[in-house]
Scaffold this active site. Structure first.
Site, short mmCIF file in Angstrom:
data_model
loop_
_atom_site.label_atom_id
_atom_site.label_comp_id
_atom_site.label_asym_id
_atom_site.label_seq_id
_atom_site.Cartn_x
_atom_site.Cartn_y
_atom_site.Cartn_z
N GLU A 1 0.94 -0.76 0.19
CA GLU A 1 -0.02 0.31 0.06
C GLU A 1 0.88 1.24 0.14
O GLU A 1 1.46 1.50 0.60
CB GLU A 1 -0.51 0.08 1.30
CG GLU A 1 -1.82 1.50 1.28
CD GLU A 1 -2.60 1.28 2.65
OE1 GLU A 1 -3.46 2.13 2.85
OE2 GLU A 1 -2.15 0.73 3.74
N LYS B 1 -8.92 2.74 -3.30
CA LYS B 1 -9.37 2.52 -1.34
C LYS B 1 -11.15 2.58 -1.72
O LYS B 1 -11.37 4.56 -1.78
CB LYS B 1 -8.21 2.48 -1.34
CG LYS B 1 -8.71 2.35 0.49
CD LYS B 1 -7.58 3.16 1.60
CE LYS B 1 -6.84 2.14 2.91
NZ LYS B 1 -6.05 2.78 4.03
N CYS C 1 -5.94 -3.01 2.29
CA CYS C 1 -5.16 -2.46 3.46
C CYS C 1 -6.71 -2.91 4.25
O CYS C 1 -7.76 -3.89 4.24
CB CYS C 1 -5.27 -1.59 4.25
SG CYS C 1 -4.42 -1.13 5.83
#
Length: 313
Positions: A46, A135, A170
């Site tokens: 990430e 995200k 994540c």
């Protein structure tokens, strides 16, 4: 190697002082290492390109922002990349030269609005940049500097072998409906770039592999305090002290760990995926097939882009 085997690599690395050229040099070095070990795909963590601003406040508290924080954000913003853009073109060249599929965590800058997104990009050795995932749910203070992705960037892409690949970033991996969406698209290689270095992260990765009957690759950043820019909140007196401990891992569709978890050091994990094992794993559980009970449960997904401007026809 048999036709059903596909060799993959996971790079456990950090962003060197948020410096773009140094980061790309590190990326190319790890791509070269993976290529020499005959890997056909490599995953990076990430925010690898652009950097994860661990411990940054950007001078913000409830109801107040500081001029110094705005300067820090400006500098961070300048390290973000356009997707697609010049950097993805460079990555496409690297992927083609080494004949390897790249999945890379980046900080993306939207050209028109300037909003930043924590994204994962897919770069194919044959076709170059082929897609991105933004995200959808930045966690906690991440919402201060990153925008929210929408349903238009939830791709499950295919490589030349027809393997279906996706990336979820994540703590998005704690969103069961997002996982279900990717399972419904037939994801086979589920990539989880992260900065979550807690040991408990491993249980999440094993659960997803078992639940989705897919291979799970997780790449976590590994950083020391000296890896952050001078003046950054995570750059302290003990320059060799660990800031992000890693924990990268590769897991098969029955939850067996094929490589890792790698902790307390930078490095590369490599494993052979037996793609036929996905079929065997679905004998007794297919989360969106015979085990789904779609007569009871259904998933509604808005795949349209969330745009501010709607022009009348």
């Amino acid at each position: 190697m048999s036709d059903s085997k596909y060799r993959v690599a996971v790079a456990q690395v950090g962003t060197p002082k948020f410096d773009l050229e140094a980061t790309l040099a590190k990326l190319e070095n790890y791509v070269d290492q993976a290529h020499k070990q005959q890997a056909r795909l490599i995953l990076f963590p990430e925010a690898f390109i652009g950097g994860y601003p661990r411990k940054s406040t950007f001078g913000s508290v409830m109801g107040m922002r500081s001029p110094e924080g705005r300067v820090e954000f400006t500098n961070y913003h300048k390290g973000a990349i356009l997707v697609p853009g010049p950097v993805t073109d460079r990555l496409a060249k690297i992927a083609k030269e080494k004949d390897i599929f790249l999945v890379v965590g980046v900080i993306e800058r939207e050209e028109l609005t300037g909003t930043l997104y924590c994204s994962a990009i897919h770069v194919d050795p044959d076709h170059g940049y082929i897609g991105k995932h933004r995200k959808v749910m930045p966690t906690a203070m991440e919402r201060m500097c990153w925008g929210f992705g929408d349903g238009s960037t939830l791709p499950v892409v295919q490589n030349r072998n027809g393997h279906r690949i996706a990336a979820t970033i994540c703590w998005e991996n704690y969103m069961p409906l997002l996982r279900s969406y990717l399972y419904s698209k037939g994801v086979q290689i589920y990539c989880a770039p992260t900065v979550d270095h807690r040991p408990v992260w491993q249980s999440t990765m094993q659960h997803i592999a078992l639940e989705g009957r897919c291979f799970v690759l997780s790449a976590c950043q590994f950083t020391r305090q000296k890896d952050y820019p001078d003046g950054h909140a995570a750059h302290q007196a003990d320059s060799d002290a660990l800031e992000s401990e890693g924990g990268s891992v590769i897991i098969d569709p029955l939850g067996n760990v094929l490589a890792g978890p790698l902790r307390d050091e930078e490095g590369l994990l490599v494993a052979d995926l037996d793609m036929d094992s996905i079929i065997g794993a679905k004998l007794d559980l297919d989360p969106v097939g015979h085990y789904s009970r779609s007569d009871i449960f259904q998933l509604l997904v808005n795949e349209k882009p969330n745009t501010f401007l709607h022009e009348q026809q």
